[in-house]
Scaffold this motif. Structure first.
Motif, short mmCIF file in Angstrom:
data_model
loop_
_atom_site.label_atom_id
_atom_site.label_comp_id
_atom_site.label_asym_id
_atom_site.label_seq_id
_atom_site.Cartn_x
_atom_site.Cartn_y
_atom_site.Cartn_z
N LEU B 139 0.83 -1.17 0.03
CA LEU B 139 -0.17 -0.03 0.03
C LEU B 139 0.91 1.32 0.08
O LEU B 139 2.09 1.30 0.54
N SER B 140 0.44 2.31 -0.59
CA SER B 140 1.07 3.69 -0.52
C SER B 140 1.12 4.31 0.84
O SER B 140 0.07 3.70 1.54
N GLY B 142 -0.43 7.01 1.75
CA GLY B 142 -1.90 7.51 1.97
C GLY B 142 -2.75 6.37 2.27
O GLY B 142 -3.56 6.50 3.07
N MET B 143 -2.52 5.18 1.39
CA MET B 143 -3.45 4.18 1.77
C MET B 143 -3.37 3.40 2.97
O MET B 143 -4.32 2.85 3.72
#
Lengths: 276, 259
Positions: B139-140, B142-143
């Motif tokens: 996941l990034s 932000g995610m």
């Protein structure tokens, strides 16, 4: 109301890409390296007096003889029994012990010193004492393997627990997880890569311990094959168990690597090793 | 339901620096209230005690004196009435996004079918249902923080405590997450107390801003911007935004405000 489901400006990290030019596969390089060493050994070994050295084809013949007479299987099985029991016990006792020492300050203060000392001490020095206590049979062999394998496993588990990020434990605390749940669901999985590293280190030591035990107590198993053939100046036969021990250590190592990827797949994914 | 009040909260640390024992007054008689459904920002220079105040409210740190109450009950350790969003999300790396959200719920005693459906509902709320089976490293940033917010919200706390939740994200991601947070607040009406060092963020999101300096409350300001604030790009252009931002900036830089 804002629709939040489809406006992700930030993207996820890319998944494994398939590169256009494939590099040489790892197994091929390993295979070529082994072939080169064997050929070199064969050429050089033939120049040497067979009492002092041997070479691959002679060892292969000796291997075949040991195999057809059934001697090899008997010796291997004899060696493996104390190895499996001692090594298994080391894992079953070493991991909880490491968790205990790493997890509780009092346990670290009370027991840590013995584990550190035990790891650093040459355990061969203990063998005569172990013989006095346990005799010359199966039990003493198990004890030698167990003691050699126990400490690396315990120390690594201990270090792993200490290295668990404090914030992950605080995640557990902030959701009101009881201590035992934090230990099982956060500390243990976070420590798994360390435990597996300890289990891997211990394999080499356990193989060494197994042979030492066979040399110093009742001569048996693969160790006996080594000693008996050395006493008969049959160097080629002596190399057979040595090579089998090497193969066994390598094989066990890959088996542990496989287990590691199965129980802790996220670790390989994070470090990128799963792309091989 | 979701009132937080700090009453004369003080916190002293002792730490040894090069053999010398130093006493740090992290919090010095901090008092302020957060009303039900309100969003309050704690802002101040690093080392001003804002994170310590949040940790005391969560129950991760104990105060040396004074008390924090949530809905009248004194905080004494962690509780399900408060949900914490950590600075770097702090997801458990071996669990998928969904399992991370489920973790908090399981600790609250939920199991079986409701456990899964509740976790899925909150992942949906932060727009991540399509990535529920990914592990954190897939996941990034932000995610990850979205999952962190979902995990905290899922246990349905009366108060959401956030420790510089968007501080580690790039500007664009931060802006979209700020908008999402306001949207989530509009839907759930949760009380939110968050720590930030970002002036814009404090003014954009908060109803009131508590300015902290050297462990003390230096100023408390009301943000004269109406709710809802569905489009933050419009809010940024408002005169009230600029004025409030300047006032907070002055409060942070003005030595006089510290009494």
């Amino acid at each position: 109301m804002v629709d939040i489901s489809d406006k992700h400006s930030d993207t996820a990290p890319p998944q494994a890409e398939i590169s256009e030019r494939r590099p040489l596969p790892r197994w091929l390089i390993t295979f070529a390296s082994i072939a080169a060493v064997l050929i070199f050994w064969e050429i050089v070994g033939r120049q040497i007096n067979p009492v002092f050295g041997s070479y691959p084809t002679a060892i292969a013949v000796a291997f075949w003889e040991l195999l057809v007479t059934g001697q090899l299987w008997t010796a291997l099985f004899e060696s493996l029994k104390p190895f499996v029991v001692g090594y298994g016990l080391a894992i079953v006792i070493g991991v909880p012990l490491g968790l205990l020492i790493g997890g509780f300050r009092a346990a670290e203060a009370a027991l840590g010193i013995y584990v550190t000392a035990g790891y650093a001490m040459p355990l061969v020095a203990l063998v005569p004492l172990l013989i006095l206590w346990l005799g010359l049979g199966f039990a003493v062999k198990v004890a030698v393997v167990f003691l050699m394998a126990l400490f690396p496993i315990t120390i690594n588990t201990w270090l792993g627990v200490v290295a668990v990020p404090k914030t992950l434990i605080e995640v557990g605390k902030s959701f009101v997880a009881p201590d035992l749940v934090i230990l099982r669901r956060i500390v243990l999985p976070a420590t798994l890569p360390y435990i597996m590293a300890g289990v891997r280190l211990a394999v080499g030591r356990a193989v060494v311990a197994m042979v030492i035990a066979e040399f110093f107590t009742t001569i048996s198993g693969l160790g006996a094959v080594i000693i008996n053939s050395a006493n008969n100046f049959d160097t080629a036969t002596m190399f057979v168990p040595i090579i089998i021990l090497m193969l066994m250590a390598v094989g066990l190592n890959s088996l542990i690597g496989f287990v590691e990827r199965t129980v802790a797949p996220w670790q390989a994914e994070i470090s990128g090793r799963d792309r091989e | 339901m979701g009132e937080v009040s700090f009453v004369d909260v003080s916190k002293r640390f002792s730490l040894r620096v090069e053999g010398e024992l130093h006493h740090v007054q992290a919090l010095d008689r901090v008092s302020f209230k957060v009303a039900d459904g309100e969003i309050v920002a704690l802002i101040g220079p690093s080392g001003c005690g804002k994170t310590t105040a949040l940790r005391v409210a969560m129950g991760l740190d104990a105060s040396s004196s004074g008390r924090v109450t949530v809905d009248g009950r004194e905080v004494n350790g962690c509780g399900h009435d408060r949900g914490m969003v950590f600075q770097h999300a702090e997801l458990l790396p071996w669990l998928s996004a969904l399992q991370n959200v489920m973790f908090g719920l399981e600790m609250k005693g939920m199991s079986g079918e409701p456990l899964r459906t509740t976790a899925e509902k909150y992942l949906d709320l932060v727009g991540l249902s399509h990535s529920k089976n990914r592990r954190p490293h897939q996941l990034s940033g932000g995610m990850k923080q979205r999952v962190g917010i979902a995990r905290a919200l899922a246990i349905d706390p009366s108060v959401l405590l956030m420790d510089e939740p968007f501080g580690a994200l790039d500007a664009q991601t931060r802006e979209s997450l700020q908008a999402e947070l306001l949207d989530i607040h509009a839907r759930t009406k949760k009380t939110i107390l968050f720590v930030t060092h970002d002036l814009d963020e404090a003014v954009l999101i908060a109803d009131r801003i508590v300015v902290m300096k050297e462990g003390r409350v230096a100023d408390i300001m009301t943000v004269p911007l109406a709710r809802p604030r569905p489009d933050l790009s419009i809010v940024r252009g408002l005169l009230e935004f600029a004025e409030t931002r300047y006032k907070v900036w002055r409060a942070l830089h003005d030595e006089q405000t510290l009494h």
